[in-house]
Design a protein around this motif. Structure first.
Motif, mmCIF file in Angstrom:
data_model
loop_
_atom_site.group_PDB
_atom_site.id
_atom_site.type_symbol
_atom_site.label_atom_id
_atom_site.label_comp_id
_atom_site.label_asym_id
_atom_site.label_seq_id
_atom_site.Cartn_x
_atom_site.Cartn_y
_atom_site.Cartn_z
ATOM 1 N N GLY A 130 -9.897 3.567 8.039
ATOM 2 C CA GLY A 130 -8.813 3.545 7.063
ATOM 3 C C GLY A 130 -8.793 2.227 6.317
ATOM 4 O O GLY A 130 -9.765 1.450 6.342
ATOM 5 N N SER A 131 -7.681 1.966 5.709
ATOM 6 C CA SER A 131 -7.530 0.740 4.935
ATOM 7 C C SER A 131 -7.510 -0.500 5.823
ATOM 8 O O SER A 131 -7.833 -1.605 5.366
ATOM 9 N N ASN A 136 -2.673 6.646 -1.963
ATOM 10 C CA ASN A 136 -3.185 7.754 -1.144
ATOM 11 C C ASN A 136 -3.685 7.239 0.214
ATOM 12 O O ASN A 136 -4.229 6.130 0.327
ATOM 13 N N LYS A 173 0.823 -1.223 0.000
ATOM 14 C CA LYS A 173 0.000 0.000 0.000
ATOM 15 C C LYS A 173 0.851 1.264 0.000
ATOM 16 O O LYS A 173 0.326 2.375 0.023
ATOM 17 N N VAL A 192 -6.137 6.884 3.382
ATOM 18 C CA VAL A 192 -7.598 6.745 3.432
ATOM 19 C C VAL A 192 -8.109 7.287 4.772
ATOM 20 O O VAL A 192 -7.475 7.113 5.815
#
Length: 528
Positions: A129-130, A107, A103, A109
């Motif tokens: 978030g991710s 961008n 990742k 998250v």
């Protein structure tokens, strides 16, 4: 169905403790969860600020160097801090580091970078978030000129934060359970203690007793007043208020304040006196009985029961009349039985003329007495006394004569009854004793109230009294007769006369015997 006191306390105690525990638990969960998130957030923010100040991080972001330079270094910091992730991004939120290397270059998250990249603030946020929902600490990265060139985001997963909170909640629930057990046990022990203090009575039974006590206190004629250890009034009934002229509510007030300068108030504030006494309050003579209250061996106060002496004298008068009537009936029955035997004997022997003469003499005497007693003497007390003494004289073979000129028209007050019975009865009994050894015993009584006084003159033909003994015979215990139980009659007469403001004269009766003359003023007697 009525619950027992113990059951009420146990159930109500459990309900109360349970409600309190639920309220505390709600407050704890709400406060502790927020507090835990704030603490973890502050920890994440501190780490983010520390990372943003590292020169190597600032240099890599400012020079836009390869991200692989920072990844191992930042991962070591993440593992040491215990954070779930430490993400470094440039001014466009493009990742330079991430726990997942795949990742990096993507961008960031969450949409919560604006305050740091635009406003340059350090802050804590909660966002998805991710990796999922997390608590994040955000801090901007500045270059040497002070410009914002990037951002550091340090995060802890919400699930991790909640697990910390749950660990604290388990301990809290253990303590709540202990408190619940203590509360239930305390309710049970309190119920036991109160039940012991109330002598095993249930509240409805106590209420019933309280109502019954109030009804009893207000129904009895005797006055009652009670005080506690400090001399404060705890009980006073209606009769006591009437006798003591109390008009206000005095419960809880000091007895010395309610009845100042009285013997009753003095005794009720002291422990030492107990028993029956006589006292005067508001010019009213009271007969008082004091009783201590025992509080498990300690002084718990005192109770005074009292009544007006004149009321007691009325009872004494009633008892005296009953006793007098009983004695009169026994004397008359005995005397007339003897006379009937005599008449029967004469008739059986054929002496009818002698029997008739005896009957006529008895009827004549009776008619003579009845004329004086019922026509010339109107006071019922004096009538009753004289009728009784006539029967007693007949039984003792004493010639007892009521002077035909005797006349009493004044109705003597009822409160004088006991004194009149004492005076007249004892004077006549004293005359009976004086003539007991006389061959032809005779007693003559004259009564009149034509003037301002009741005058009672009793003359006997007994042995007489020496002039030197006139003053002595009025003293209690002194007697001219041998044996015990003498010497009290005339002392009682003297006491009654003092109370009625009267006096007694003693003179010799010629040729032998004694004359007792009693003077009782109508005005003084009525006032007493």
């Amino acid at each position: 169905m009525k619950w027992s006191l113990e059951r009420k306390f146990l159930v109500l105690g459990c309900v109360l403790v349970t409600v309190i525990m639920l309220l505390v638990m709600v407050l704890y969960i709400s406060y502790e969860r927020d507090q835990t998130r704030q603490l973890i957030g502050q920890q994440a923010l501190t780490t983010a600020i520390a990372v943003s100040e590292i020169p190597e991080v600032q240099h890599v972001i400012d020079q836009e160097l390869d991200a692989d330079v920072l990844q191992p270094f930042i991962e070591r910091i993440r593992e040491q801090s215990g954070a779930e992730f430490i993400v470094i991004g440039d001014h466009n939120s493009v990742r330079y580091t991430h726990p997942d290397p795949d990742k990096v270059g993507m961008n960031m998250v969450g949409g919560d970078n604006e305050q740091a990249l635009v406003d340059g603030e350090n802050y804590v946020s909660i966002a998805n978030g991710s990796l999922g929902a997390s608590v994040r600490g955000k801090s901007p990265i500045h270059n040497s000129d002070g410009d914002i060139i990037g951002i550091v985001s340090v995060g802890y997963m919400i699930s991790y934060v909640d697990s910390l909170f749950q660990q604290g909640l388990i301990g809290f629930l253990v303590w709540l359970s202990l408190i619940f057990i203590i509360g239930v046990a305390g309710s049970f022990l309190l119920a036991k203690s109160i039940r012991k203090d109330t002598f095993g009575l249930e509240p409805y039974q106590i209420a019933r007793i309280y109502k019954e006590r109030g009804a009893i206190l207000e129904s009895i004629k005797e006055g009652l007043i009670a005080t506690d250890q400090r001399g404060h009034i705890t009980l006073v009934n209606y009769s006591a208020k009437e006798m003591l002229h109390i008009h206000d509510d005095v419960i809880g007030k000091p007895i010395q304040e309610v009845l100042p300068n009285t013997e009753l108030a003095y005794v009720l504030t002291k422990e030492h006196r107990e028993g029956s006494f006589e006292t005067t309050i508001n010019q009213t003579v009271l007969l008082v009985r004091y009783k201590l209250i025992d509080d498990n061996g300690d002084y718990g106060g005192k109770v005074a029961s009292f009544q007006v002496r004149s009321d007691l004298q009325e009872i004494i008068h009633t008892l005296s009349e009953v006793q007098q009537y009983s004695q009169d009936l026994r004397a008359q029955t005995h005397e007339y039985t003897n006379k009937l035997y005599v008449i029967s004997g004469w008739l059986q022997l054929g002496h009818t003329d002698k029997a008739k003469q005896f009957i006529h003499e008895e009827v004549g005497k009776q008619q003579s007495y009845e004329k004086v007693l019922f026509e010339q003497i109107t006071d019922s007390t004096i009538q009753a006394i004289l009728i009784g003494k006539l029967s007693k004289a007949s039984e003792k073979k004493i010639e007892f004569t009521i002077n035909e000129d005797s006349y009493i028209n004044y109705q003597w007050p009822e409160q004088m009854t006991a004194q009149l019975v004492t005076i007249i009865g004892n004077i006549i009994d004293n005359a009976f004793d004086a003539v007991v050894n006389t061959v032809n015993p005779e007693i003559d009584i004259f009564l009149t109230d034509m003037g301002n006084d009741l005058v009672i003159e009793v003359a006997d033909n007994g042995t007489g009294i020496k002039t030197d003994d006139y003053d002595k015979i009025m003293k209690q215990g002194y007697s001219t007769k041998d044996g015990q139980n003498h010497g009290y009659g005339l002392s009682l007469v003297q006491a009654a006369l003092i109370e009625l403001k009267g006096f007694l004269e003693i003179t010799a009766n010629e040729p032998k015997g004694t004359v007792f003359i009693v003077y009782i003023p109508k005005k003084g007697g009525a006032e007493s």
